[in-house]
Design a protein around this motif. Structure first.
Motif, PDB file in Angstrom:
ATOM      1  N   PHE A 110      -8.588   3.136   1.329  1.00  0.00           N
ATOM      2  CA  PHE A 110      -9.470   4.557   1.481  1.00  0.00           C
ATOM      3  C   PHE A 110      -9.871   4.062  -0.418  1.00  0.00           C
ATOM      4  N   LEU A 117      -8.458   2.410  -9.698  1.00  0.00           N
ATOM      5  CA  LEU A 117      -8.185   1.207 -10.192  1.00  0.00           C
ATOM      6  C   LEU A 117      -7.411   0.838 -10.715  1.00  0.00           C
ATOM      7  N   ASP A 125      -7.014  -8.359  -8.981  1.00  0.00           N
ATOM      8  CA  ASP A 125      -6.064  -8.213  -9.082  1.00  0.00           C
ATOM      9  C   ASP A 125      -5.903  -6.908  -8.538  1.00  0.00           C
ATOM     10  N   LEU A 129      -3.576  -5.659  -4.484  1.00  0.00           N
ATOM     11  CA  LEU A 129      -2.824  -5.169  -4.575  1.00  0.00           C
ATOM     12  C   LEU A 129      -1.689  -4.777  -3.036  1.00  0.00           C
ATOM     13  N   PRO A 130      -3.158  -3.880  -2.556  1.00  0.00           N
ATOM     14  CA  PRO A 130      -2.769  -4.234  -0.895  1.00  0.00           C
ATOM     15  C   PRO A 130      -1.723  -5.519  -0.103  1.00  0.00           C
ATOM     16  N   ARG A 177     -11.260  -3.246  -2.612  1.00  0.00           N
ATOM     17  CA  ARG A 177      -9.634  -3.644  -2.473  1.00  0.00           C
ATOM     18  C   ARG A 177      -9.254  -3.033  -1.139  1.00  0.00           C
TER      19      ARG A 177
ATOM     20  N   ILE B 314      -1.273   5.098  -6.499  1.00  0.00           N
ATOM     21  CA  ILE B 314      -1.965   4.451  -6.005  1.00  0.00           C
ATOM     22  C   ILE B 314      -1.357   3.008  -5.420  1.00  0.00           C
ATOM     23  N   VAL B 318      -2.241   2.377  -1.019  1.00  0.00           N
ATOM     24  CA  VAL B 318      -3.073   1.688  -0.123  1.00  0.00           C
ATOM     25  C   VAL B 318      -0.994   0.673  -0.178  1.00  0.00           C
ATOM     26  N   GLY B 319      -0.496   1.923   0.604  1.00  0.00           N
ATOM     27  CA  GLY B 319       0.556   1.178   1.380  1.00  0.00           C
ATOM     28  C   GLY B 319       1.906   0.518   1.224  1.00  0.00           C
TER      29      GLY B 319
END
Ligand SMILES: Nc1ncnc2c1ncn2[C@@H]1O[C@H](COP(=O)(O)OP(=O)(O)OP(=O)(O)O)[C@@H](O)[C@H]1O
Ligand SMILES: [Mg+2]
Lengths: 256, 404
Positions: A110, A117, A125, A129-130, A177, B314, B318-319
């Protein structure tokens, strides 16, 4: 990842086991109704849409025409009120919240107008994240995040907080990201909405490169015709419906 | 993932250091109270038990007064006092009793040279040393003649000796008790502290008749120690003494006793009983404080979840799965309450140490209690953190992203 994706051709499909001509994304009579009774808002009134792997699609339309609503449904962040949504050839209408989270994590990236962010968190970092949620080991995570940041031109800014970066740079972090998981689709809702013209063109160049080089399918909402020109297909929304589709003759929609 | 959750939790807690501190204060106070109380309670119980064994389990105490009054209660109410004849009768007429000795005590100031020291003066006789199983360190016991005439000879407890004479030899010296002067004839061996910090060596023994005549000004005996022969049960000796005393004090068959016979076990169980009631009471207070602490954590976690709505959006976008978000916030509240628990344990141990020093009882930290406090604070974190964490996990990603 790079070896395989760089070898993919411009219009090549993503990593999903979909055949070359079957659409990656397929919407049939998708509706979305908010509220009920007098407060009822019919945000989508029956959307039919097929998107092939590797396409770069721009969505335009007046404010309130349902663009964001459609993007949220396409991104598994929201569920439609009616209709059928198939992703990679499989229906996703009956999936659970967690299954949808797994789809987002593994196949989507996305990019938002407001960057979104994590505050007080370094660029590195944020990009990791994902991968954390994928359960990837720390060292590999680091390596992929550094690669993604280098790819969006932020080498040397890895330790900066969002507050120490310009709007354009923050949007690059957000794109890093989005691509760090090597997704099939990037959903970008007004990615240049907060940026000046020069910065907007840089971001569009970056998205175009990701589409051409890595074969990532891109769906982008924009209000600026200049930005829409980067896409190879242009869809106009009006009042919860698709008013025009610039490559409609190629995509062959129309289920009814 | 768990490692990441712990790292994130510590980050979030440290970012709001002061708020986190205030949040865990309830847990800190609750845990510290329990640890300190139980540590001190256990220490005093240990001490009482140690005292009982130094006093000897074969010792009985006889005091005038209603049976309902404890051994710690003051003068024996309206009941007639005991006499020296009672002492002799108990020793001579009851075969199960080995020795009986009077013991009258009063707090007084003793003076030697320019040193004033306030201590307990006890009027008794030589048999006191046998009954209490308390040998002399130096000098001698009272002579029969001194006991009979009530002359002013005195035997010093070890503390009094040190206070008045320091390192020098007290034997033969003359000390003043009130208006009487008295010659030091002996020094008792050191016995150490007893329950609740009373120093047993803080004592001066004088002949009972000297005490009666020159200090109390009457013929009363306020307490009799009777030591039981080996192999005879406390209960039997107690019954014998009670029968004899009822007879001597002419108590009718339907009247209640106007005196008490205590054994040391009774005294110790009474003291430990008081301790455990106190411990129980304070543990209840501590439990309430832990509950309040838990609610505090829940409250701050709810605030935190609301403040971080966008962050949660968020993460979901992102899952992150529901479970992953739940875990993150649950770990945060557990870490928070564990930090509170750890601070509480340390504070409680420090207070317990201080308390045992002040009461001069042994420091008795209880490892299983410390473990329990640790686990309990983790549980507080889970129980009170679950609802806020669930609220975070169930958030609608779009609404969360649109927040603020
Ligand atoms: N959560 C919601 N509750 C009620 N109505 C909503 C909600 N979200 C969107 N809508 C309504 O649905 C319609 C479509 O909104 P949407 O955000 O999709 O428009 P958009 O095309 O993205 O507009 P813009 O260009 O301004 O971003 C609007 O009328 C909006 O008011
Ligand atoms: Mg919109």
């Amino acid at each position: 990842m790079t070896a395989e994706s760089t070898s993919a051709t411009a219009a090549g499909p993503g990593a999903l086991p979909a055949s070359r001509d079957a659409p990656l994304i397929s919407l049939r009579q998708i509706t979305k109704i908010y509220g009920s009774g007098d407060a009822e808002v019919r945000a989508l009134r029956g959307i039919d849409l097929d998107i092939l792997g590797g396409e770069f699609v721009a969505i335009m339309g007046p404010s309130g025409s349902g663009k964001s609503t459609a993007m949220n449904i396409l991104g598994f962040l929201d569920k439609p009120s009616g209709g059928t949504y198939s992703f990679g050839g499989a229906e996703v209408d009956h999936l659970s919240r967690d299954q949808l989270a797994l789809l987002r994590r593994n196949f989507l990236g996305f990019v938002f107008q407001g960057y979104n962010l994590l505050a007080r968190t370094s660029a590195l970092d944020n990009v990791e994240l994902p991968l954390i949620y994928q359960g990837m080991a720390r060292t590999q995570r680091r390596r992929l995040a550094l690669e993604a940041l280098a790819k969006v031109g932020l080498k040397g800014r890895e330790d900066h907080d969002p507050s120490q970066l310009s709007g354009g740079q923050q949007q690059r972090v957000a794109i890093a990201r989005a691509i760090v998981t090597n997704p099939d689709v990037i959903l970008a809702d007004e990615p240049t909405g907060n940026l000046d013209t020069a910065r907007s063109h840089e971001i569009m160049d970056l998205l175009t490169e990701l589409n051409r080089k890595d074969g990532i399918t891109i769906l982008m909402v924009t209000h600026e015709p200049d930005m829409a020109e980067y896409a190879d297909r242009l869809i106009h929304f009006l009042d919860g419906r698709i008013a025009s589709d610039a490559s409609a003759e190629k995509a062959a929609p129309d289920a009814l | 993932m768990l490692y990441e959750a712990i790292r994130l939790a510590l980050q979030a807690i440290l970012r709001n250091m002061f708020r986190s501190f205030l949040t865990v204060l309830g847990i800190v106070i609750g845990v510290a109270a329990v640890i300190a109380m139980v540590t001190v309670g256990q220490g005093s119980t240990d001490q009482v038990e140690a005292d009982v064994s130094t006093l000897g389990t074969n010792l009985l105490m006889i005091r005038p007064g209603q049976p309902s009054q404890g051994p710690g209660s003051g003068v024996g109410g309206t009941a007639a006092s005991l006499t020296l004849k009672d002492v002799d009768a108990i020793e001579e007429q009851i075969p199960s009793v080995m020795v009986a000795t009077p013991s009258n005590s009063r707090a007084m100031t003793v003076i030697f040279g320019n040193v004033n020291y306030s201590t307990t003066v006890t009027g008794t006789d030589t048999r006191f040393l046998t009954a209490r199983d308390w040998p002399l360190e130096s000098g001698r016991a009272f002579y029969e003649s001194e006991l009979r005439t009530g002359s002013s000879a005195c035997i010093l407890g070890n503390t009094v000796k040190t206070k008045l004479f320091g390192g020098s030899d007290p034997l033969g010296a003359s000390i003043r008790l009130k208006q009487i002067s008295c010659r030091v004839i002996g020094v008792l061996e050191a016995k150490g502290a007893s329950s609740f910090g009373t120093d047993q060596d803080d004592i001066v023994l004088v002949p009972i008749r000297a005490f009666q005549r020159r200090i109390a000004g009457n013929q009363d005996v306020s307490m009799i120690f009777a030591s039981i022969r080996n192999g005879i049960s406390t209960d039997k000796a107690k019954a014998d003494i009670e029968r004899l005393m009822r007879e001597r004090r002419r108590i009718g068959p339907f009247e209640e006793d106007d005196f008490n016979v205590f054994d040391m076990k009774q005294i110790s169980s009474m003291l430990t009983g008081i301790t455990s009631v106190l411990t129980g009471l304070l543990s209840a207070v501590a439990a309430v404080s832990l509950l309040v602490g838990g609610i505090g954590i829940m409250n701050i976690m709810l605030v935190s979840v609301t403040e971080r709505t966008r962050e949660i959006g968020i993460r979901l976008a992102v899952g992150a799965t529901e479970g992953q978000v739940l875990l993150q916030f649950l770990v945060e509240s557990i870490v928070l309450s564990l930090i509170g628990g750890l601070i509480g344990i340390m504070l409680g141990l420090a207070l317990g140490l201080l308390g045992s020093r002040l009461l001069s009882i042994p420091f008795a930290p209880n490892p299983s209690l410390i473990l329990a406090a640790f686990l309990f604070s983790a549980m507080v974190g889970i129980v009170f953190g679950y609802f806020p964490a669930l609220r975070a996990a169930r958030m609608d990603p779009i609404e969360a992203l649109r927040h603020q």
